[in-house]
Write a protein that holds these residues in place. Structure first.
Motif, PDB file in Angstrom:
ATOM      1  N   GLY A 150       0.819  -1.272  -0.180  1.00 16.87           N
ATOM      2  CA  GLY A 150      -0.008   0.081   0.007  1.00 16.87           C
ATOM      3  C   GLY A 150       0.993   1.254  -0.063  1.00 16.87           C
ATOM      4  N   GLN A 151       0.197   2.453  -0.354  1.00 13.63           N
ATOM      5  CA  GLN A 151       0.949   3.370  -0.704  1.00 13.63           C
ATOM      6  C   GLN A 151       1.311   4.007   0.904  1.00 13.63           C
ATOM      7  OE1 GLN A 151       0.448   8.263  -1.903  1.00 13.63           O
ATOM      8  NE2 GLN A 151      -0.803   6.661  -3.061  1.00 13.63           N
ATOM      9  N   THR A 152       0.355   4.032   1.664  1.00 19.90           N
ATOM     10  CA  THR A 152       0.696   4.468   3.218  1.00 19.90           C
ATOM     11  C   THR A 152       1.739   3.651   3.826  1.00 19.90           C
ATOM     12  OG1 THR A 152      -1.462   5.189   3.486  1.00 19.90           O
ATOM     13  CG2 THR A 152      -0.116   4.805   5.368  1.00 19.90           C
ATOM     14  N   GLU A 153       1.944   2.170   3.462  1.00 24.72           N
ATOM     15  CA  GLU A 153       2.936   1.370   4.034  1.00 24.72           C
ATOM     16  C   GLU A 153       4.194   1.709   3.244  1.00 24.72           C
ATOM     17  OE1 GLU A 153       3.380  -3.501   4.427  1.00 24.72           O
ATOM     18  OE2 GLU A 153       1.772  -2.606   2.777  1.00 24.72           O
ATOM     19  N   ILE A 154       4.354   1.861   2.310  1.00 23.00           N
ATOM     20  CA  ILE A 154       5.610   1.961   1.627  1.00 23.00           C
ATOM     21  C   ILE A 154       6.231   3.476   1.967  1.00 23.00           C
ATOM     22  CG2 ILE A 154       5.246   3.139  -0.592  1.00 23.00           C
ATOM     23  CD1 ILE A 154       7.800   0.477  -0.047  1.00 23.00           C
ATOM     24  N   VAL A 155       5.443   4.401   2.140  1.00 22.22           N
ATOM     25  CA  VAL A 155       5.825   5.763   2.446  1.00 22.22           C
ATOM     26  C   VAL A 155       6.473   5.860   4.218  1.00 22.22           C
ATOM     27  CG1 VAL A 155       5.179   8.294   2.860  1.00 22.22           C
ATOM     28  CG2 VAL A 155       4.664   6.999   0.624  1.00 22.22           C
ATOM     29  N   ARG A 156       5.651   5.058   5.075  1.00 27.60           N
ATOM     30  CA  ARG A 156       6.173   4.997   6.321  1.00 27.60           C
ATOM     31  C   ARG A 156       7.245   4.271   6.528  1.00 27.60           C
ATOM     32  NH1 ARG A 156       3.411   9.219   8.892  1.00 27.60           N
ATOM     33  NH2 ARG A 156       4.101   8.189  10.924  1.00 27.60           N
ATOM     34  N   LEU A 157       7.601   3.167   5.854  1.00 24.59           N
ATOM     35  CA  LEU A 157       8.859   2.585   5.955  1.00 24.59           C
ATOM     36  C   LEU A 157      10.212   3.203   5.273  1.00 24.59           C
ATOM     37  CD1 LEU A 157       7.657  -0.967   4.680  1.00 24.59           C
ATOM     38  CD2 LEU A 157       8.529  -0.240   7.030  1.00 24.59           C
ATOM     39  N   ASN A 158       9.828   4.378   4.760  1.00 22.33           N
ATOM     40  CA  ASN A 158      10.799   4.946   3.850  1.00 22.33           C
ATOM     41  C   ASN A 158      10.925   6.759   4.251  1.00 22.33           C
ATOM     42  OD1 ASN A 158      12.641   2.920   2.243  1.00 22.33           O
ATOM     43  ND2 ASN A 158      10.211   2.500   2.140  1.00 22.33           N
ATOM     44  N   GLN A 159      10.655   6.879   5.419  1.00 25.64           N
ATOM     45  CA  GLN A 159      10.318   8.302   5.746  1.00 25.64           C
ATOM     46  C   GLN A 159      11.425   9.471   5.460  1.00 25.64           C
ATOM     47  OE1 GLN A 159       8.650   8.616   9.679  1.00 25.64           O
ATOM     48  NE2 GLN A 159       7.916   6.487   9.701  1.00 25.64           N
ATOM     49  N   ASP A 160      12.890   8.712   5.188  1.00 27.35           N
ATOM     50  CA  ASP A 160      13.795   9.531   4.701  1.00 27.35           C
ATOM     51  C   ASP A 160      13.858   9.902   3.109  1.00 27.35           C
ATOM     52  OD1 ASP A 160      14.386   6.795   4.415  1.00 27.35           O
ATOM     53  OD2 ASP A 160      16.664   7.089   4.883  1.00 27.35           O
ATOM     54  N   LEU A 161      13.014   9.223   2.633  1.00 26.71           N
ATOM     55  CA  LEU A 161      12.952   9.375   1.102  1.00 26.71           C
ATOM     56  C   LEU A 161      11.771   9.991   0.638  1.00 26.71           C
ATOM     57  CD1 LEU A 161      13.853   5.642   0.002  1.00 26.71           C
ATOM     58  CD2 LEU A 161      15.231   7.761   0.221  1.00 26.71           C
ATOM     59  N   ASP A 162      11.944  10.841  -0.480  1.00 31.65           N
ATOM     60  CA  ASP A 162      10.726  11.650  -1.140  1.00 31.65           C
ATOM     61  C   ASP A 162       9.930  10.800  -1.901  1.00 31.65           C
ATOM     62  OD1 ASP A 162       9.037  13.300  -2.453  1.00 31.65           O
ATOM     63  OD2 ASP A 162      10.759  14.655  -3.267  1.00 31.65           O
ATOM     64  N   ARG A 163       8.727  10.410  -1.668  1.00 32.19           N
ATOM     65  CA  ARG A 163       7.986   9.751  -2.381  1.00 32.19           C
ATOM     66  C   ARG A 163       7.726   9.949  -3.792  1.00 32.19           C
ATOM     67  NH1 ARG A 163       1.663   9.935   0.010  1.00 32.19           N
ATOM     68  NH2 ARG A 163       2.841  10.775   1.917  1.00 32.19           N
ATOM     69  N   TRP A 164       7.872  11.118  -4.259  1.00 35.42           N
ATOM     70  CA  TRP A 164       7.746  11.422  -5.406  1.00 35.42           C
ATOM     71  C   TRP A 164       9.090  11.356  -6.278  1.00 35.42           C
ATOM     72  CZ3 TRP A 164       2.788  10.885  -6.112  1.00 35.42           C
ATOM     73  CH2 TRP A 164       1.971  11.247  -5.015  1.00 35.42           C
ATOM     74  N   HIS A 165       9.975  11.254  -5.615  1.00 35.47           N
ATOM     75  CA  HIS A 165      11.231  11.177  -6.455  1.00 35.47           C
ATOM     76  C   HIS A 165      12.396  10.229  -5.683  1.00 35.47           C
ATOM     77  CE1 HIS A 165      14.935  13.465  -8.454  1.00 35.47           C
ATOM     78  NE2 HIS A 165      14.689  12.431  -8.952  1.00 35.47           N
ATOM     79  N   VAL A 166      12.319   9.012  -6.138  1.00 36.49           N
ATOM     80  CA  VAL A 166      13.424   8.301  -5.604  1.00 36.49           C
ATOM     81  C   VAL A 166      14.429   7.959  -6.868  1.00 36.49           C
ATOM     82  CG1 VAL A 166      14.054   5.744  -4.886  1.00 36.49           C
ATOM     83  CG2 VAL A 166      11.868   6.956  -4.402  1.00 36.49           C
ATOM     84  N   LYS A 167      15.534   8.411  -6.405  1.00 39.23           N
ATOM     85  CA  LYS A 167      16.859   8.448  -7.583  1.00 39.23           C
ATOM     86  C   LYS A 167      17.166   7.197  -7.847  1.00 39.23           C
ATOM     87  CE  LYS A 167      18.448  13.095  -5.871  1.00 39.23           C
ATOM     88  NZ  LYS A 167      19.428  14.026  -5.180  1.00 39.23           N
ATOM     89  N   LYS A 168      17.880   7.044  -9.135  1.00 38.87           N
ATOM     90  CA  LYS A 168      18.465   5.754  -9.442  1.00 38.87           C
ATOM     91  C   LYS A 168      19.672   5.550  -8.495  1.00 38.87           C
ATOM     92  CE  LYS A 168      20.760   3.529 -13.378  1.00 38.87           C
ATOM     93  NZ  LYS A 168      21.443   4.076 -14.787  1.00 38.87           N
TER      94      LYS A 168
END
Length: 441
Positions: free
Chosen positions: A64-82
């Protein structure tokens, strides 16, 4: 977990392909354990193959979107760099419901399905739930019917809402890629047309959020799999459990999720709920758990189970079992054995010298010596000796004419008539030939 450990795991376990992963779990073998694990790595990680979003990772791994965002709170949900590392879900604590049918944990945005006829297996799927003003109902219900390629007949209240937003809806939305119900629908035995259904291609990234009008929305492949395996009449439990606790291998875990919109709790309220659950899970006793870890979990609310307390394993788990070669043999019943007759222990007896019989002198009477018999104590032997001597005397007495009838005097016809030694020897022979030894039975 430390950052260095996270990147060390990334070197060994990285995912760069876009395939989805199975959501089938094996239940723990130990009765009472409720923590399930999907990957062998404690913290499974994936590496971004190109610039993308966390929603792309959620779609790829059926999260789920909420699940993946809460696990990676230090990342930008709209821009994950290569090349960046994205953390995935692994452990999950089963909700506190019967392990049958379907359980929908609204607070977790996740479903747990226990397939009938497959003991020890549970399947888990991400889903969306009702918004704050269109709440998904709670309680126990069941699957009323199943419909493939359903048509949607939006209620009047929803049509008015869409019209106010400039998105009018027809009275009937036919099946197709833009049908909000998707290709499959499970109708629940509830008033108000509540369903577990798929989604249209326009709202596929809303899975795992509060976005529906009360229904439960799933990814297209997940609802298809569920539709094929679930049957009409299957029980459905709709619960709201933002905080869960459970055991795995004598370790107590806690899992905390964000509150639903409009139902936020304070930190003290969460702590009180967590403490109550910990006590119930530990036989109504508060264990000596790590309070720092608990406070961090209740503040972070990332939905990842963390270990709080480890108890001593049961005694049978501590004591190693003996190898087969040392195992105790099975009891064998043997027939009763008759005891052998006890043999008397040999006793050394000092031989008693045999005194020669006295010789009667000339006179009117002849008296037998008192020491004629062998010196033995048993009464039977003494009687036997006396009988032998008496018989000998009687034989001689019959050849002579008694002058006096008084017993025990005997009148001899010849002077110096002596009792023959052979009479004594006969007595000895009757007693035994052991030279004076007595053998008891």
């Amino acid at each position: 977990m430390k950052i260095c450990k996270l990147f060390a795991c990334a070197l060994f376990y990285c995912v760069t392909v876009g395939n989805t992963y199975a959501s089938t779990y094996t239940l723990p073998p130990t009765p009472g354990d409720t923590v399930i694990t999907q990957y062998h790595d404690d913290v499974p990680l994936a590496r971004a193959n190109q610039d993308e979003t966390l929603l792309d990772f959620a779609r790829r791994f059926l999260l789920g979107q909420t699940e993946i965002v809460r696990l990676n709170q230090d990342l930008d949900r709209w821009h994950v760099k290569k090349g960046e590392i994205v953390r995935l879900s692994n452990k999950r604590i089963l909700p506190n419901t019967p392990h049958e049918g379907i359980t929908l944990n609204i607070s977790e945005y996740r479903m747990y399905y226990y397939p009938a006829g497959q003991p020890g297996v549970v399947m888990s799927f991400a889903h969306g739930v009702g918004r704050q003003d269109w709440k998904t109902p709670l309680g126990k219900t069941s699957v009323a019917r199943k419909v493939k390629d359903p048509a949607w007949h939006p209620p009047e209240s929803i049509r008015r809402e869409h019209a106010a937003n400039g998105d009018p809806l027809p009275a009937t939305v036919l099946p197709g890629p833009h049908n909000p119900l998707g290709a499959y629908a499970l109708y629940l035995n509830l008033p108000g047309e509540y369903r577990i259904h798929g989604t249209d291609i326009d709202k596929i990234y809303g899975i795992g959020m509060q976005i529906t009008h009360g229904c439960v929305r799933m990814y297209p492949e997940d609802i298809e799999e569920l539709y094929k395996t679930v049957s009409v009449g299957t029980p459905v439990y709709l619960v709201k459990q933002p905080i869960k606790v459970g055991w795995l291998d004598n370790v107590l875990y806690i899992e905390a999720h964000p509150d639903l919109e409009g139902e936020e709790m304070t930190l003290d309220q969460r702590y009180a709920v967590a403490l109550d659950l910990i006590q119930k899970a530990n036989n109504n006793e508060i264990p000596d758990f790590d309070q720092t870890i608990l406070n961090e979990a209740l503040k972070k609310l990332d939905g990842d189970p963390v270990a709080l307390f480890e108890r001593l394993p049961p005694l049978e788990e501590v004591m190693p079992s003996a190898p087969d070669s040392l195992a105790a043999p099975l009891p064998v019943t043997l027939p009763p054995v008759k005891p052998a007759p006890a043999k008397p222990l040999p006793v050394k007896v000092k031989p008693v010298p045999v005194t020669k019989p006295a010789v009667a002198k000339l006179g009117k009477t002849a008296k037998l010596a008192k020491n004629q018999a062998i010196a033995v104590k048993p009464a039977k032997a003494k009687a036997l000796a006396t009988k032998s001597v008496t018989a000998s005397v009687t034989a001689k007495k019959a050849k002579t004419k008694p002058t006096n009838t008084k017993a025990p005097a005997v009148k001899l016809t010849k002077a110096k008539t002596a009792v023959k030694p052979t009479s004594v020897k006969q007595v000895q022979n009757r007693k035994g030939s052991s030279g004076g030894y007595y053998h008891g039975s």
